[in-house]
Design an enzyme around this catalytic site. Structure first.
Site, mmCIF file in Angstrom:
data_model
loop_
_atom_site.group_PDB
_atom_site.id
_atom_site.type_symbol
_atom_site.label_atom_id
_atom_site.label_comp_id
_atom_site.label_asym_id
_atom_site.label_seq_id
_atom_site.Cartn_x
_atom_site.Cartn_y
_atom_site.Cartn_z
ATOM 1 N N ALA A 288 64.276 2.149 41.090
ATOM 2 C CA ALA A 288 64.521 3.273 40.174
ATOM 3 C C ALA A 288 64.227 4.583 40.905
ATOM 4 C CB ALA A 288 63.666 3.151 38.914
ATOM 5 N N ILE B 226 68.255 28.137 68.600
ATOM 6 C CA ILE B 226 67.749 29.380 69.205
ATOM 7 C C ILE B 226 66.656 29.063 70.230
ATOM 8 C CG2 ILE B 226 66.397 31.480 68.701
ATOM 9 C CD1 ILE B 226 68.070 31.628 66.034
ATOM 10 N N HIS B 227 65.833 28.077 69.906
ATOM 11 C CA HIS B 227 64.758 27.698 70.827
ATOM 12 C C HIS B 227 65.261 26.849 71.997
ATOM 13 C CE1 HIS B 227 62.120 29.011 67.577
ATOM 14 N NE2 HIS B 227 61.083 28.876 68.371
ATOM 15 N N GLY B 228 66.523 26.407 71.935
ATOM 16 C CA GLY B 228 67.084 25.594 73.027
ATOM 17 C C GLY B 228 66.260 24.338 73.255
ATOM 18 N N SER C 84 67.132 7.662 41.998
ATOM 19 C CA SER C 84 67.956 8.629 41.259
ATOM 20 C C SER C 84 68.116 8.190 39.816
ATOM 21 C CB SER C 84 69.339 8.747 41.915
ATOM 22 O OG SER C 84 69.217 9.385 43.163
ATOM 23 N N THR D 280 53.438 10.764 45.997
ATOM 24 C CA THR D 280 52.667 11.789 46.724
ATOM 25 C C THR D 280 51.263 11.867 46.133
ATOM 26 O OG1 THR D 280 54.717 12.999 47.074
ATOM 27 C CG2 THR D 280 52.684 14.206 47.463
ATOM 28 N N GLU E 169 62.267 14.747 44.335
ATOM 29 C CA GLU E 169 62.450 15.313 42.986
ATOM 30 C C GLU E 169 63.933 15.522 42.648
ATOM 31 O OE1 GLU E 169 59.519 17.899 41.321
ATOM 32 O OE2 GLU E 169 58.165 17.471 42.994
ATOM 33 N N SER F 184 70.193 16.255 46.360
ATOM 34 C CA SER F 184 71.145 17.358 46.134
ATOM 35 C C SER F 184 72.284 16.882 45.227
ATOM 36 C CB SER F 184 71.722 17.839 47.459
ATOM 37 O OG SER F 184 70.712 18.445 48.222
HETATM 38 N N1 COS Z 1 64.996 18.237 29.388
HETATM 39 C C1 COS Z 1 64.827 17.595 28.208
HETATM 40 N N2 COS Z 1 65.517 16.468 27.891
HETATM 41 C C2 COS Z 1 66.400 16.014 28.780
HETATM 42 C C3 COS Z 1 66.640 16.655 30.009
HETATM 43 C C4 COS Z 1 65.874 17.816 30.300
HETATM 44 N N3 COS Z 1 66.032 18.469 31.439
HETATM 45 N N4 COS Z 1 67.579 15.961 30.688
HETATM 46 C C5 COS Z 1 67.942 14.925 29.911
HETATM 47 N N5 COS Z 1 67.222 14.964 28.773
HETATM 48 C C6 COS Z 1 67.339 14.034 27.639
HETATM 49 C C7 COS Z 1 68.776 14.036 27.129
HETATM 50 O O1 COS Z 1 68.967 15.042 26.161
HETATM 51 C C8 COS Z 1 68.899 12.646 26.529
HETATM 52 O O2 COS Z 1 68.290 12.611 25.250
HETATM 53 P P1 COS Z 1 69.145 12.129 23.948
HETATM 54 O O3 COS Z 1 69.690 10.768 24.315
HETATM 55 O O4 COS Z 1 68.132 12.113 22.857
HETATM 56 O O5 COS Z 1 70.230 13.147 23.763
HETATM 57 C C9 COS Z 1 68.011 11.778 27.441
HETATM 58 O O6 COS Z 1 67.109 12.685 28.078
HETATM 59 C C10 COS Z 1 68.831 11.017 28.463
HETATM 60 O O7 COS Z 1 69.543 11.964 29.246
HETATM 61 P P2 COS Z 1 70.826 11.587 30.116
HETATM 62 O O8 COS Z 1 71.768 10.810 29.278
HETATM 63 O O9 COS Z 1 71.309 12.837 30.771
HETATM 64 O O10 COS Z 1 70.214 10.572 31.196
HETATM 65 P P3 COS Z 1 70.849 9.903 32.470
HETATM 66 O O11 COS Z 1 70.338 8.523 32.570
HETATM 67 O O12 COS Z 1 72.324 10.137 32.517
HETATM 68 O O13 COS Z 1 70.132 10.658 33.702
HETATM 69 C C11 COS Z 1 69.858 12.275 35.438
HETATM 70 C C12 COS Z 1 70.318 11.958 34.014
HETATM 71 C C13 COS Z 1 70.737 11.677 36.503
HETATM 72 C C14 COS Z 1 69.914 13.795 35.514
HETATM 73 C C15 COS Z 1 68.392 11.799 35.616
HETATM 74 O O14 COS Z 1 68.325 10.402 35.686
HETATM 75 C C16 COS Z 1 67.725 12.374 36.845
HETATM 76 O O15 COS Z 1 67.313 13.544 36.854
HETATM 77 N N6 COS Z 1 67.585 11.572 37.908
HETATM 78 C C17 COS Z 1 66.893 11.971 39.090
HETATM 79 C C18 COS Z 1 65.498 11.537 39.005
HETATM 80 C C19 COS Z 1 64.681 12.144 40.082
HETATM 81 O O16 COS Z 1 64.679 13.341 40.279
HETATM 82 N N7 COS Z 1 63.923 11.282 40.788
HETATM 83 C C20 COS Z 1 63.052 11.706 41.801
HETATM 84 C C21 COS Z 1 61.690 11.716 41.269
HETATM 85 S S1 COS Z 1 60.574 12.382 42.414
HETATM 86 S S2 COS Z 1 58.984 12.534 41.275
#
Ligand code: COS
Length: 378
Positions: free
Chosen positions: A128, A335-337, A130, A156, A361, A364
């Site tokens: 788990a 630049i530093h080669g 992205s 971290t 987090e 991109s």
């Molecule tokens: N703030 C508040 N609520 C949010 C939100 C936000 N920024 N983004 C999504 N939600 C809510 C949605 O509104 C939805 O709620 P409802 O079903 O009640 O409407 C719910 O969360 C699910 O959202 P969504 O359908 O967009 O989920 P997805 O599974 O499609 O995922 C992404 C969206 C891809 C954007 C998400 O999985 C993500 O950010 N992944 C990256 C994770 C990441 O950054 N991992 C690295 C962690 S390092 S600590």
């Protein structure tokens, strides 16, 4: 850049600390794969470990812009220290501040904000990343306890943290609406820190697995409402992306600093290389992109401070600044080669460190999804 008096003062203080105390040791932290503890102590004394939390919890009571400036100035010389601070504040401590009960806040925040202890955030798992909603860790209610099973990875501050906020499935049928967050303290039976993860960059920062094997925690360690964990961590990541943007900005600024200095010093063909237009063009492009990153990062922070929506802007600043950090560090090596390719100069470390900011987090690619979804919202 239009900073308040408080923000300017904080900037100067952190700048001096970073340049005088951190810079001389950044290469060593990278080499030894940990940050000396006294650095965190000094940061605590400066009030940085709770910089943007209220004074009632022993925070410094400053704003998100100040927090971003602190991460930027520290990452300018040592991104490993920058991410240690960022993970502690926006990932480990912020969930407790935003979603904790009064009792939980009183118990955890003062020590965390004072920097007596560190915190971490257990979201990512081997399957788990992205797809953060694809968490496999489970939490089952048994009497007045929750029993956690599963493994978190790329955490971290994993082995350093006193508290970690971890996500787990509490209702499998409900998908992303069946995930909750739990506070787990160091030393809880059934909770152990797994392998240290050896990384390409940001090597001074502590990155480990967290392992839960029939780990029993009191029912009161549920954070926020049951089954609202996904929404919570989306909110946390919105804020966290400002910090990674600030970190990327700091790395890029640091690479620019080194490049300007080198271009003035390094003589070839009887002149400083900075007098050649080929080098000047690179420096001008680098400086312009760094400045644009700063505008995006501070803008997202200002929106957050103003209580306005900033989800799209935090994704933009993180995506842009991290890609600028890559471009800037690559140009800095050029630049530093040959010297830029060696450990004699900090540029090769900055280049390795920059890569993480395009991944951590949210990659991109994920940031572009978040931005596009915001554009398409009704
Ligand atoms: N703030 C508040 N609520 C949010 C939100 C936000 N920024 N983004 C999504 N939600 C809510 C949605 O509104 C939805 O709620 P409802 O079903 O009640 O409407 C719910 O969360 C699910 O959202 P969504 O359908 O967009 O989920 P997805 O599974 O499609 O995922 C992404 C969206 C891809 C954007 C998400 O999985 C993500 O950010 N992944 C990256 C994770 C990441 O950054 N991992 C690295 C962690 S390092 S600590």
């Amino acid at each position: 850049m239009f900073l308040t008096e408080e923000q300017e003062l904080l900037q100067q203080t952190v700048h001096d600390f970073a340049q005088n105390e951190l810079k001389p040791r950044a290469a060593k932290f990278d080499e030894q794969e940990y940050i000396d503890k006294d650095v965190l102590k000094s940061m605590a004394e400066l009030g940085l470990m709770g910089v943007c939390f209220p004074e009632e919890y022993d925070g410094a009571g400053m704003d998100t812009v100040c927090y971003a400036i602190a991460v930027e100035e520290i990452s300018r010389v040592c991104a490993s220290t920058g991410i240690t601070l960022a993970a502690h504040i926006s990932l480990g401590t912020n969930p407790l501040y935003l979603f904790g009960t009064d009792e939980q806040k009183q118990k955890y925040l003062p020590k965390l904000c004072a920097g007596e202890e560190l915190s971490s955030f257990g979201l990512t798992e081997p399957n788990a990343g992205s797809d953060a909603g694809g968490t496999e860790t489970t939490a089952v209610k048994t009497g007045n306890e929750w029993v956690l099973n599963g493994t978190k990875t790329f955490i971290t501050n994993g082995s350093l943290a006193w508290t970690s906020v971890n996500t787990a499935i509490t209702d499998k049928e409900k998908g992303v609406h069946g995930i909750s967050s739990f506070i787990v303290e160091r030393g809880t039976p059934g909770f152990s820190v797994g392998e240290k993860i050896h990384k390409m960059g940001i090597r001074g920062s502590d990155t480990t697995e967290l392992i839960f094997e029939d780990c029993r925690i009191p029912e009161d360690n549920l954070l926020g409402n049951l089954n609202e964990g996904f929404k919570q961590f989306m909110i946390i990541l919105d804020g966290g992306r400002i910090s990674i943007g600030a970190m990327a900005l700091g790395i890029a600024q640091g690479a620019l600093d080194e490049s300007v200095r080198y271009a003035k010093e390094r003589q070839q063909f009887g002149r400083p290389i900075g007098s050649f237009q080929a080098i000047q063009t690179m420096l001008a492009d680098m400086a312009t992109e760094v400045e644009a990153s700063r505008h995006l990062v501070y803008h997202a922070a200002r929106l957050k401070d103003a209580g306005k929506g900033y989800s799209m802007q935090s994704a933009m600043c993180k995506m842009y600044a991290s890609e600028v950090a890559m471009r800037t560090t690559i140009k800095a090596i050029q630049i530093h080669g040959g010297y830029g390719y060696t450990k004699e100069y900090p540029i090769e470390r900055m280049f390795r460190d920059a890569k993480l900011t395009e991944i951590g987090e949210g990659t991109s690619e994920i940031q572009r999804i978040v931005i596009a979804r915001n554009l398409m919202k009704d």
